[in-house]
Write a protein that holds these residues in place. Structure first.
Motif, short mmCIF file in Angstrom:
data_model
loop_
_atom_site.label_atom_id
_atom_site.label_comp_id
_atom_site.label_asym_id
_atom_site.label_seq_id
_atom_site.Cartn_x
_atom_site.Cartn_y
_atom_site.Cartn_z
N MET A 230 24.46 44.18 49.33
CA MET A 230 24.53 43.93 47.89
C MET A 230 23.46 44.68 47.10
SD MET A 230 26.49 42.59 45.77
CE MET A 230 27.51 41.33 46.51
N MET A 243 34.17 44.45 44.51
CA MET A 243 34.99 43.28 44.22
C MET A 243 36.45 43.58 44.56
SD MET A 243 34.54 40.33 43.18
CE MET A 243 35.96 39.36 43.60
N ASN B 26 37.45 34.81 45.30
CA ASN B 26 37.06 36.01 44.56
C ASN B 26 35.98 35.69 43.53
OD1 ASN B 26 38.87 37.38 46.05
ND2 ASN B 26 40.45 37.42 44.49
N ALA B 27 36.12 34.54 42.91
CA ALA B 27 35.13 34.16 41.89
C ALA B 27 33.75 34.03 42.53
CB ALA B 27 35.54 32.85 41.22
N PHE B 29 32.69 35.51 45.24
CA PHE B 29 32.17 36.83 45.60
C PHE B 29 31.70 37.58 44.36
CE2 PHE B 29 32.22 41.19 47.07
CZ PHE B 29 31.70 41.06 48.34
N GLN B 30 32.50 37.47 43.32
CA GLN B 30 32.14 38.10 42.04
C GLN B 30 30.77 37.60 41.59
OE1 GLN B 30 34.26 40.04 39.67
NE2 GLN B 30 32.26 40.30 38.75
N LEU B 32 28.47 36.32 43.42
CA LEU B 32 27.44 36.83 44.32
C LEU B 32 27.00 38.23 43.89
CD1 LEU B 32 28.61 35.75 47.88
CD2 LEU B 32 26.64 34.95 46.61
N SER B 33 27.96 39.01 43.44
CA SER B 33 27.61 40.39 43.08
C SER B 33 26.84 40.43 41.77
CB SER B 33 28.86 41.25 43.01
OG SER B 33 29.61 40.95 41.87
#
Lengths: 609, 524
Positions: A230, A243, B26-27, B29-30, B32-33
């Motif tokens: 990351m 993503m 996905n939310a 992971f999003q 997390l990014s």
């Protein structure tokens, strides 16, 4: 243009390959059996409890029948009250049985899972580095957690309830047949259809489950890569792209799940239909029989109850069956791992060097490659006990590979590596680890304190010895300046320390292990000049009582070496003292001149010379 | 008919459920990014893995099966209720009496099992963590022969998980059948009271039988719901853990009125910047730096002096606690993160390559880059010839299944990735520490070209790599203790050497090492 530059690119590389169904192999079952055996006593108790439950389940409707036919119809209040009490008591028995069945089977199941996980981890950890190069961390972790968990459901309650449900099914059918064979046969018309369709769906389901588990392992890997990368993702501003990639993995996981849902959705109604059909048949046909006086009303009541009871286990069987399929698929995965023999095996009859361990190492005609392309070609190299040598050469020449071979992280394809004259393949791994230590180029620290990281070199070392090692590695001064000193947490992979600090700690860790042979692979690449000078001094000191191999592409680290080996393109291109090589060896001269040209700052260099 | 309806209903619900799970995953992971470096400094990969996969998987089971079954059972319950009321409202009322008991039974179970399940989830995460760490550190484990110690560590967690799971099983075993027992008691009671009623002639036998049949029909849905309650409870525990992640606020984010950074010239200014990771111990204590467009600023100093921290503040990986940083006069906290990070290219000290091909790894810097641009970047770091000579060229995967790269080669690919972005501000944190001298020298020339027109920050330990810098800053314990500014007459390197201070000391030390190595003959 296809999307490029993705870390999960390869995860998506293969299109969804449909899983080819292998019969649940006997091996997997035998394996599971082996784990269950030690708990036979408890399993039998659980089985007994289960019989109680089944018996209670079967008796309750019968009691209802008796109540209607014998007492209510006859107007026997006392009898009815007695029966009601019996009914209540039977319920108590049911609860007791169900409790022990559930508890004991859970107890056994969790122990089976625990043992399975332990053995699997044991097996995985003994695989060679080649294995860890091929498999991804996320994937292995998924096997050890998600897959083993899937087995757990079956091993714990599933197996028993399967037997229990089957028994109740048989019991119910028998009970019904005893009450009225005719009505039973009529009611059972739908059963074969159900069994066949469940059998078919189940087969498909197992394949679907295997797919689900494969996909979840991919997602796991995606998360693992995403999280550990990351910082890079953010520094390159590629969050949205990452993503997208993750979404693709996630989507495949969803699709696999939906396939299971589809199959499950097909199984479930099959049960419902049987249920409805049964009820209708009992009502229609059985009602007719009652009207004709061929059947007592009580039997009809019991039949209604039995039909419901019948559908319960049937439905539950489909649920259990579901988790069975999932467990079978997981077990497949697990056996995949267990079947893999570790490439690096501990010798059956370990040999010991004749004169005790001195720390002499040699490579004899070693050829080695990680794949078809050889990285090392017929390398001969020898280091006397107590000697300090250096391996010099450009990056990618094969220097680190030599270190890996001496530590037996891989086995050579041709030739032999010996320590004290004994082939490393014949030295007990434990002993070899004590003898040879490599400080690798990529420093890895565990996410614990500095102290614990250094102690990793010798788990029995007390704090004083840990500190002593840090002092010798010149790590002590910086550690002491940290607010929490030796108790500073280093973060995952040592992220909270600077690169140089990580290297110092790795150095200290190796020193604590106090090996006969110490191989330093670019140990000073990330340290500042001051620390490097200190480390050089430290190396000089520790070189006295051990064999040392210094791998470097910088010449400043070579002055300790009594002999230098020049490695280029996987071959030894020369050996000798620094001076000799400089005089005679063209490769060395070239390497050296390049560096020297840089080492002397253009405008300032002369005054120092 | 009912079967088809069931099928459609099940499948639709499952589709919706899986969709929810998909979106949720996905939310997460999003999210997390979007979390900043400080989160990742503390985060445990294994724990996150467990949340994003295992915990969300439980939810998927919930939506895929449990929700459907619970829902369809609720519908059945209501159906029976309606039928009873239509038939005889008294029976309907009697039936209604059952419901609070059942609800109580389920609640009793849920209340008891939930903490146990939460504990089990947590321990599973801890186990995953230990496993992940062992696997990530496998090289060290192998080198030290510590497989057994790692097993013991995992074993502890595994045993803890086992105990929690057994406890869950115990609670389940006790309270799940409770619902059945209640039902049984109810049926027994109805039979008894109803039977007495029939005998006394208050109700007909038919009514009693009808009623018990209806109660019997309750048994299945209730039993199933009880069973599914397990999944539901597990889902609640899992959902809590997932939402914990979603609830973490990123501590670096766009200001509400953030505007995009206009095209960058390259004035970088740090004024009185103070920074601490933990709020207690300062890593940077009042740092001032001024870089002009196109200038190369070198940061030198001992390990842990704060060099890396300083450059991490520029792309806002962290926010400084005091002082401010401006680019062309724009405070970096006032512009959007996206535009800020687009302007800055940073080659991090620890190299991380993705599990993909070499070309993909380089292209990660700019997904729209042409093959020529990728080759250009590879040439700048002296990797093109090597890559081109591979059978698969740029398509060669990185790692064991493809080409094994040495530390220096990985470092260069990571640098190429950054160069490809064509950033106005280029930051290189020890870009050549693992590169051999010969290659480094060739890289220097290429990098000198790349540097043209960009403001460059470079951290280096080998001082000869910074001799062309326009400014040299020596950092020590979070302070800039020495500065050298280049002039047309004298380079920064010369200027700072002349001060005979820290830099001189470092230089002499390093040079002494080199000189010793060359003792005696000099084949020149």
């Amino acid at each position: 243009m296809t999307i490029r530059g993705g870390f999960m690119g390869r995860l998506q590389g293969g299109e969804e390959t449909p899983y080819r169904l292998r019969e649940l192999n006997r091996r997997a079952l035998r394996m599971l059996g082996g784990y269950l055996r030690p708990h036979m006593g408890r399993l039998l108790l659980a089985g007994a409890a289960m019989l109680l439950v089944t018996a209670a389940t079967l008796l309750l409707p019968y009691l209802a029948k008796v109540a209607v036919d014998r007492y209510i119809a006859q107007g026997d209040m006392r009898g009815l009250t007695m029966l009601a009490l019996l009914y209540l008591a039977l319920n108590g028995v049911y609860w007791l049985g169900a409790y022990w069945q559930g508890y004991l089977s859970g107890w056994v199941g969790q122990r089976v899972v625990y043992a399975l996980r332990r053995d699997l981890l044991h097996h995985v950890l003994r695989q060679s580095m080649a294995f860890f190069g091929r498999e991804r961390v996320g994937q292995i972790a998924s096997r050890l957690t998600n897959d083993v968990n899937a087995v757990s459901e079956v091993a714990s309650s599933g197996l028993l309830s399967l037997v229990g449900d089957l028994l109740s099914l048989i019991g119910i059918v028998v009970a019904m047949a005893l009450l009225s064979l005719e009505l039973t046969l009529v009611t059972m018309i739908a059963l074969p259809v159900v069994l066949v369709s469940i059998g078919y769906l189940g087969k498909r389901m197992r394949g679907a489950y295997r797919q689900v588990q494969q996909e979840i392992a991919q997602v796991n890997t995606g998360v693992e890569q995403g999280v550990s990368g990351m910082r890079v993702v953010q520094s390159l501003g590629r969050e949205s792209f990452t993503m997208e990639q993750f979404e693709a993995l996630s989507l495949r996981n969803m699709r696999a799940n939906l396939r299971v849902s589809l199959l499950f959705a097909a199984v479930f109604p099959t049960m419902t239909i049987t249920n409805m059909l049964g009820t209708v048949l009992v009502l229609g046909y059985g009602g007719g029989m009652v009207a004709r006086g061929e059947l007592s009303l009580g039997v009809l009541v019991a039949f209604f109850a039995y039909i419901q009871d019948l559908c319960g286990p049937l439905r539950e069987l489909s649920l259990v069956y579901n988790s069975f399929q999932s467990a079978a698929a997981a077990l497949d995965h697990v056996t995949d791992y267990v079947d893999r023999e570790p490439e690096i095996q501990d010798p059956v009859e370990p040999q010991h060097p004749a004169g005790g361990s001195r720390g002499e190492i040699a490579l004899h005609g070693v050829t080695f490659g990680y794949d078809a392309d050889p990285v090392l070609c017929e390398v001969d190299l020898d280091v006397a006990a107590g000697e300090t040598v250096a391996l010099v050469g450009p990056t990618g020449a094969g220097k680190s590979t030599i270190a890996s071979l001496v530590a037996r992280l891989y086995d050579v394809q041709e030739g032999a590596v010996t320590v004290d004259g004994v082939d490393v393949r014949h030295i007990a791994l434990d002993e070899l680890h004590r003898l040879v230590m490599v400080v690798p180029q990529d420093v890895y620290l565990f996410p614990v304190t500095i102290r614990e990281n250094i102690r990793y070199g010798d788990l029995d070392a007390d704090d004083a010895r840990v500190e002593e090692a840090a002092r010798r590695a010149q790590a002590h001064p910086f550690i002491e300046r940290l607010p929490n000193g030796y108790d500073t947490q280093v973060g995952e992979g040592g992220a909270l320390l600077s690169g140089g600090q990580r290297q110092l700690i790795a150095f200290a860790r190796a020193l604590l292990a106090d090996p006969r042979v110490l191989i330093l692979d670019e140990a000073t690449a990330n340290v500042d000049a001051y620390t490097e000078a200190l480390m050089q001094r430290a190396m000089e000191e520790i070189a006295h009582d051990r064999t040392m191999v210094i791998i470097a592409h910088r010449f400043s680290t070579l002055r300790l070496a009594q002999r230098v080996f020049v490695i280029e393109d996987g071959r030894v291109q020369g050996e000798g003292s620094h001076e000799d090589l400089l005089r005679e060896n063209a490769v060395y001269q070239r390497l050296y001149r390049r560096q020297w040209a840089d080492a002397v700052p253009e405008r300032d260099g002369t005054e120092i010379l | 008919m009912q079967g088809v309806v069931d099928f459609v209903r099940l499948y639709t619900t499952a589709t919706i459920g899986q969709r929810i799970v998909f979106d949720l995953r996905n939310a997460v992971f999003q999210h997390l990014s979007e979390l900043s470096f400080s989160f990742y400094d503390r985060a445990r990969t294994g724990d996150l893995m467990s949340r994003v996969t295992a915990d969300i998987d439980v939810l998927s089971e919930f939506f895929g099966r449990a929700a459907v079954i619970v829902l369809s059972n609720l519908i059945t319950l209501l159906g029976i209720l309606v039928a009873l009321f239509v038939w005889d409202w008294r029976l309907g009322l009697l039936y209604l009496l059952f419901i609070p008991f059942m609800a109580q039974a389920m609640l009793a179970y849920a209340r008891r099992v939930r903490p146990a399940m939460g504990m089990a989830r947590q321990r599973l995460a801890r186990l995953t963590n230990v496993l992940q760490e062992s696997l990530a550190g496998i090289l060290v484990i192998k080198l030290f022969g510590r497989e057994a110690a790692e097993e013991r560590k995992a074993d502890q967690q595994s045993a803890a998980l086992r105990e929690a799971s057994v406890e869950t099983a115990r609670i389940s075993a006790r309270w799940m059948p409770y619902v059945n027992v209640l039902m049984g008691l109810g049926t027994g009671l109805v039979l008894w009271l109803g039977g007495l009623g029939v005998i006394e002639g208050a109700i007909t036998l038919g009514t009693l039988i009808g009623f018990t049949t209806y109660i019997g029909m309750l048994l299945r849905p209730v039993r199933q719901t009880g069973m599914m309650l397990n999944v539901v409870m597990r889902s609640v525990a899992a959902a809590e853990r997932v939402f914990e992640v979603l609830d973490i606020e990123p501590d670096v984010r766009d200001a509400p009125d953030a505007y995009p950074l206009p095209p960058v010239e390259g004035h970088v200014l740090l004024e009185g910047v103070r920074f601490s990771y933990d709020g207690e111990n300062e890593v940077l204590s009042g740092v001032d730096v001024a870089a002009q467009p196109g200038e190369m600023v070198a940061l030198v100093g001992p390990s842990g002096a704060g060099k890396t921290t300083l450059v991490h503040l520029l792309p806002r990986f962290y926010d400084a606690q005091q002082g401010r940083i401006t680019i062309d006069g724009h405070d970096i906290r006032e512009v959007t993160l996206r535009s800020l990070r687009d302007a800055i290219g940073i080659a991090l000290q620890s190299v991380f390559l993705f599990d993909a091909s070499i070309g993909e790894n380089i292209a990660y810097g700019d997904p729209h880059a042409s093959q020529e641009r990728i080759a250009w970047a590879a040439r700048a770091v002296q990797m093109h010839d090597f890559i081109a000579a591979l059978p698969l060229g740029y398509e060669t995967p990185v790692g064991e299944r493809g080409v094994r790269l040495s530390g220096g080669q990985k470092q260069r690919i990571a640098l190429a990735r950054v160069l490809l972005r064509d950033p106005r501000i280029l930051i290189m944190d020890e870009p050549t520490s693992s590169v051999d001298a010969e290659t480094e020298r060739r890289m220097q020339a290429a990098l000198a070209e790349v540097r043209q027109g960009r403001t460059t920050f470079i951290i280096a330990h080998r001082l000869w790599t910074v001799q062309h810098a326009d400014q040299i800053l020596v950092l020590r314990d979070g302070h800039i203790v020495e500065r050298g500014q280049g002039t047309p007459e004298r380079s920064a390197h010369e200027a700072i050497l002349a001060e005979n201070g820290h830099y001189r000391e470092l230089f002499d030390l390093q040079f002494a090492g080199e000189a010793l190595a060359s003792e005696g003959s000099m084949a020149r």
